[in-house]
Design an enzyme around this catalytic site. Structure first.
Site, PDB file in Angstrom:
ATOM      1  N   ARG A   1      -3.848  12.951  12.953  1.00 12.15           N
ATOM      2  CA  ARG A   1      -4.943  13.011  11.981  1.00 12.15           C
ATOM      3  C   ARG A   1      -5.471  14.432  11.934  1.00 12.15           C
ATOM      4  NH1 ARG A   1      -9.369  12.305   9.211  1.00 12.15           N
ATOM      5  NH2 ARG A   1     -11.427  12.551  10.151  1.00 12.15           N
TER       6      ARG A   1
ATOM      7  N   GLY B   1      -8.580  16.201  10.061  1.00 10.41           N
ATOM      8  CA  GLY B   1      -9.718  15.872   9.215  1.00 10.41           C
ATOM      9  C   GLY B   1     -10.908  16.778   9.445  1.00 10.41           C
ATOM     10  N   SER B   2     -11.978  16.456   8.748  1.00  9.89           N
ATOM     11  CA  SER B   2     -13.236  17.180   8.892  1.00  9.89           C
ATOM     12  C   SER B   2     -14.185  16.365   9.757  1.00  9.89           C
ATOM     13  CB  SER B   2     -13.855  17.454   7.522  1.00  9.89           C
ATOM     14  OG  SER B   2     -14.067  16.247   6.826  1.00  9.89           O
TER      15      SER B   2
ATOM     16  N   ARG C   1     -13.190  22.279   2.157  1.00  8.65           N
ATOM     17  CA  ARG C   1     -12.630  21.288   3.082  1.00  8.65           C
ATOM     18  C   ARG C   1     -11.187  20.956   2.716  1.00  8.65           C
ATOM     19  NH1 ARG C   1     -17.545  17.141   4.523  1.00  8.65           N
ATOM     20  NH2 ARG C   1     -19.253  18.586   4.149  1.00  8.65           N
TER      21      ARG C   1
ATOM     22  N   ARG D   1      -2.455   3.675  -5.234  1.00  5.58           N
ATOM     23  CA  ARG D   1      -3.896   3.902  -5.030  1.00  5.58           C
ATOM     24  C   ARG D   1      -4.234   5.385  -4.910  1.00  5.58           C
ATOM     25  NH1 ARG D   1      -6.941  -0.791  -3.072  1.00  5.58           N
ATOM     26  NH2 ARG D   1      -5.572  -2.611  -3.153  1.00  5.58           N
TER      27      ARG D   1
ATOM     28  N   ASP E   1     -19.450  20.634   8.769  1.00  4.07           N
ATOM     29  CA  ASP E   1     -20.904  20.737   8.681  1.00  4.07           C
ATOM     30  C   ASP E   1     -21.467  20.480  10.074  1.00  4.07           C
ATOM     31  OD1 ASP E   1     -21.978  17.569   8.464  1.00  4.07           O
ATOM     32  OD2 ASP E   1     -19.947  17.918   7.756  1.00  4.07           O
TER      33      ASP E   1
ATOM     34  N   GLY F   1      -7.619  12.752   5.739  1.00  2.00           N
ATOM     35  CA  GLY F   1      -8.288  11.677   5.011  1.00  2.00           C
ATOM     36  C   GLY F   1      -8.117  11.823   3.511  1.00  2.00           C
TER      37      GLY F   1
ATOM     38  N   ARG G   1      -5.746  16.864   0.118  1.00  2.00           N
ATOM     39  CA  ARG G   1      -5.379  17.764   1.207  1.00  2.00           C
ATOM     40  C   ARG G   1      -3.919  17.539   1.600  1.00  2.00           C
ATOM     41  NH1 ARG G   1      -9.008  16.875   5.910  1.00  2.00           N
ATOM     42  NH2 ARG G   1     -10.594  17.740   4.528  1.00  2.00           N
TER      43      ARG G   1
ATOM     44  N   GLU H   1     -16.682  11.779  13.232  1.00  2.00           N
ATOM     45  CA  GLU H   1     -15.779  11.557  12.107  1.00  2.00           C
ATOM     46  C   GLU H   1     -15.675  10.048  11.915  1.00  2.00           C
ATOM     47  OE1 GLU H   1     -11.844  10.788  12.829  1.00  2.00           O
ATOM     48  OE2 GLU H   1     -13.136   9.706  14.202  1.00  2.00           O
TER      49      GLU H   1
ATOM     50  N   HIS I   1       0.811  -1.223   0.000  1.00  2.00           N
ATOM     51  CA  HIS I   1       0.000   0.000   0.000  1.00  2.00           C
ATOM     52  C   HIS I   1       0.839   1.265   0.000  1.00  2.00           C
ATOM     53  CE1 HIS I   1      -1.837  -3.255   2.492  1.00  2.00           C
ATOM     54  NE2 HIS I   1      -2.783  -3.109   1.581  1.00  2.00           N
TER      55      HIS I   1
END
Length: 235
Positions: free
Chosen positions: A90, A92-93, A220, A46, A207, A23, A27, A182, A7
């Site tokens: 991490r 993130g949103s 985002r 990927r 949101d 994520g 970004r 999340e 990976h």
């Protein structure tokens, strides 16, 4: 397992001890191109982009995690166990639950509740409580104060479901004081605990599930600079 992995195309030594993990791989690309000096891309497998550069003279890497606990579970496990990474942050949103958070607020996940079965692999004789590393958490709060950013520190929910058939799902977690939802932190915190490493989750409210407010995908990706700069200060 030897590196590269199935990976991650990075060779041994090409990833810094501290990795910022949004994520969205785009970004990660934005952070590398905006903040890092001399960024070098170490992964495109990927399309999960990863980069290493320096920030204010300190080596730091940034890599996407994808969506959900199975995805961040794979990438963070490999970073901790195969690439010698010590800290994963991490960034993130999240969807707001609590009345104490509003759109664009920065939330630091002190603990991560979950409806996931991720912890079953450890065969523990009880329920495990995934928590952040306190040292990283304290430094993040200090960094936020230094930049003048108000942060909310509290419990978050890492959910396996984005769309749920349970109409009372959000109300039940909100009633327990959970700030936002999340999809990754609990697995990251568990992987860190198992590896004896450190993890922290810093989120921006994209949101709110009760007010109906929301930000676009582009916003985002490119506008959560306060969160990004707090995380970079921890490297």
């Amino acid at each position: 397992m030897a590196t590269p992995t199935p990976h991650n195309a990075a060779s041994s030594g090409s990833i810094a001890k501290t990795v910022l993990m949004p994520g969205d791989p785009l970004r990660a690309k934005f952070i590398a191109e905006t903040y890092l000096e001399n960024p070098v891309q170490f992964n495109t497998v990927r399309n999960m982009f990863g980069y290493t550069g320096t920030y204010q003279g300190t080596p730091v890497s940034v890599m996407g995690s994808g969506m959900g606990m199975p995805s961040i579970g794979i990438y963070s496990y490999e970073l901790y166990h195969f690439y010698g990474v010590d800290n994963i942050i991490r960034i993130g949103s999240a969807g707001g639950l609590s009345d104490t958070v509003k759109l664009r607020d920065v939330v630091i996940g002190m603990g991560a509740c979950t409806n996931s079965n991720y912890a079953a692999q450890y065969h523990l004789p009880g329920t495990f409580a995934p928590i952040a590393d306190y040292g990283l958490l304290r430094k993040a709060v200090d960094a936020a104060e230094a930049q003048g950013t108000h942060v909310v520190v509290g419990n978050i929910l890492s959910s396996d479901t984005f769309y749920t058939a349970d109409d009372g799902f959000n109300d039940a977690w909100k009633r327990m004081g959970v700030t936002c939802i999340e999809m990754e932190a609990a697995a990251l915190y568990m992987n860190a605990a198992y590896a004896g490493k450190k993890a922290l989750c810093i989120l921006t409210i994209s949101d709110h599930l009760y007010t109906g407010e929301s930000l676009s995908a582009e916003e985002r990706q490119t506008t959560f600079r306060e969160m990004m700069e707090i995380a970079l200060a921890l490297a």
